[in-house]
Design an enzyme around this catalytic site. Structure first.
Site, short mmCIF file in Angstrom:
data_model
loop_
_atom_site.label_atom_id
_atom_site.label_comp_id
_atom_site.label_asym_id
_atom_site.label_seq_id
_atom_site.Cartn_x
_atom_site.Cartn_y
_atom_site.Cartn_z
N GLY A 58 -8.13 -3.84 -10.14
CA GLY A 58 -7.68 -4.18 -11.40
C GLY A 58 -6.76 -5.48 -11.06
O GLY A 58 -6.77 -6.62 -11.69
N LEU A 83 -14.81 -1.82 -6.84
CA LEU A 83 -13.61 -1.11 -6.34
C LEU A 83 -14.07 -0.81 -4.74
O LEU A 83 -13.21 -0.86 -3.96
CB LEU A 83 -13.85 0.41 -7.08
CG LEU A 83 -13.06 0.65 -8.31
CD1 LEU A 83 -13.56 -0.26 -9.45
CD2 LEU A 83 -13.05 2.16 -8.74
N ALA A 126 -7.99 2.76 -5.22
CA ALA A 126 -8.88 1.50 -5.63
C ALA A 126 -9.21 1.02 -6.79
O ALA A 126 -9.21 -0.04 -7.03
CB ALA A 126 -10.37 2.44 -4.69
N ASP A 127 -8.85 1.98 -7.91
CA ASP A 127 -8.84 1.13 -9.28
C ASP A 127 -7.81 0.28 -9.29
O ASP A 127 -7.84 -0.71 -10.08
CB ASP A 127 -8.72 2.54 -10.19
CG ASP A 127 -10.02 3.15 -10.67
OD1 ASP A 127 -10.98 2.60 -10.70
OD2 ASP A 127 -10.00 4.41 -10.78
N ILE A 128 -6.60 0.68 -9.08
CA ILE A 128 -5.49 -0.30 -9.12
C ILE A 128 -5.80 -1.54 -8.47
O ILE A 128 -5.52 -2.72 -8.85
CB ILE A 128 -4.21 0.54 -8.80
CG1 ILE A 128 -3.97 1.56 -9.58
CG2 ILE A 128 -2.92 -0.36 -8.84
CD1 ILE A 128 -2.75 2.48 -9.22
#
Length: 407
Positions: free
Chosen positions: A184, A211, A179-181
């Site tokens: 981003g 996110l 989710a972070d990636i």
């Protein structure tokens, strides 16, 4: 490495007030393509993820440091400045910097930076062309906006964990902060769109990335199955809920991955393993039938695969046009010929370890190639350089600020 003249984002300045994974992933991508990224960190502490370990970075003398290897994954091509923005003087330094940059990226909870005059509405008064990207757990609006939100929570609340793991076990998370990636990468897309719009109007804008939204939007067929068919996708472990054979299979010396997604591929698999009769079997001759009889088909296929080693089948099946490959660990990946030919590692200088190995950018443009100028910085490595260059501060002024804990 790309040259400076070919760096598509060269000339753009980014003030980066992000930490952990999502925001740093976004700003690293901008840095890879030439933007000058100035990473703002708290004095003495820095980015939270610097302290998330083990494993820890090994210094040039072979000793373990207190700097995590995790931090190195998303912080190359940045200059680090150490500023206490909770002090008025520190906040003023950042407000002055923000008036000189093109892009401002932050990942605090909504309204946190408004207390320091570092919110979009405050900063745009002195920089109407500013592109201001906020990356948060739940976004800038909605009933959950004020909540903290890490990747693991987003995997749970987005529905991702409901379809990850075995059918009999507990829901599972994905093994990387997906989710972070995704958030981003979505932030980068939003920033590039805003840059394109600014070319037309001269005006900047704010961007709201969460996110939660990024992971929900990535639920793909799981999302459309429910909202259009009322069907809850089940957890199926390594089996695909709608395709078979599509999973992990045992050989004489280990496991491999086989994926067939249509009848043509299944036909090629059947011929390769000497079972073309499967095509006439009503239990296997359509995708729906194979899914319904997946366990029977898996047993027959495994009975064949266990007679030969993994590498035999990988060579045979790929030659037959069947998607098939090993289940690699990082130690396997390091020696993989395709990985090496694609140049997926980059070695960069590092103040603690001498040099560090990071993953190459996956974006391969024929002209606008990424460039790797800087290894991940230590806390405040470039404070003096940036404040002299952009604000014209002299050494006595910076010494005074450092003495008083502002920088």
């Amino acid at each position: 490495m790309g040259s400076l003249l070919m760096s598509v984002l060269a000339g753009l300045k980014v003030l980066d007030m992000t930490r952990v994974v999502a925001g740093p992933t976004a700003t690293q991508c901008l840095g890879d393509f030439g933007a000058d990224v100035i990473k703002v960190e708290r004095p003495g502490e820095g980015d939270d993820v610097r302290h998330v370990g083990p494993p820890w970075l090994i210094d040039s003398e072979g000793n373990e440091t207190r700097e995590s290897t995790y931090f190195q994954a998303a912080n190359r091509n940045k200059r680090s400045i150490s500023v206490n923005f909770q002090s008025e003087e520190g906040a003023q330094l950042l407000r002055t910097l923000a008036a000189k940059v093109d892009i401002f990226v932050e990942n605090f909870r909504p309204n946190t930076l408004a207390k320091y005059g570092l919110d979009y509405e405050s900063l745009r008064k002195n920089n109407p062309g500013l592109i201001y990207c906020s990356v948060s757990g739940f976004g800038q609006s909605g009933p959950y906006a004020s909540r903290s939100g890490y990747d693991f929570l987003m995997q749970a609340m987005s529905g991702l964990m409901s379809v990850t793991g075995g059918p009999e076990g507990a829901p599972m998370r994905v093994g990387v902060p997906i989710a972070d990636i995704l958030a981003g990468k979505d932030a980068v897309i939003g920033i590039l769109l805003a840059l394109h719009q600014r070319e037309k109007t001269g005006e900047g804008q704010s961007i709201d990335i969460s996110l939660f939204d990024s992971q929900v939007a990535a639920m793909a067929n799981t999302f459309t199955a429910w909202f259009n068919g009322g069907f809850e996708m089940p957890r199926t472990g390594n089996d695909h809920p709608s395709a078979s054979p599509y999973g992990v299979y045992r050989t004489s010396d280990g496991y491999l991955l086989i994926a067939t997604f249509n009848n043509r591929e299944f036909g090629r698999l059947a011929a390769a393993v000497g079972r073309s009769d499967w095509l006439d079997n009503p239990s296997f001759n359509t995708m729906g039938a194979r899914v319904a009889h997946r366990h029977e088909l898996a047993a027959e296929l495994t009975g064949i695969l266990v007679k030969q080693p993994r590498e035999h089948w990988i060579a045979l099946l790929n030659a037959a046009g069947v998607s098939c490959g090993p289940i690699n660990r990082m130690s396997d990946l390091e020696n993989d010929p395709h990985f090496r030919e694609r140049g997926m590692t980059v070695t960069l200088p590092h103040a603690l370890s001498g040099e560090i190995v990071v993953a190459n950018s996956p974006i391969r443009c024929s002209v606008s190639m990424p460039e790797y100028r800087l290894g991940p910085p230590v806390i405040g490595q470039h404070t003096v350089e940036v404040l002299q260059e952009m604000l014209g501060l002299d050494q006595p002024t910076m010494t005074d600020l450092a003495t008083r804990g502002v920088i």
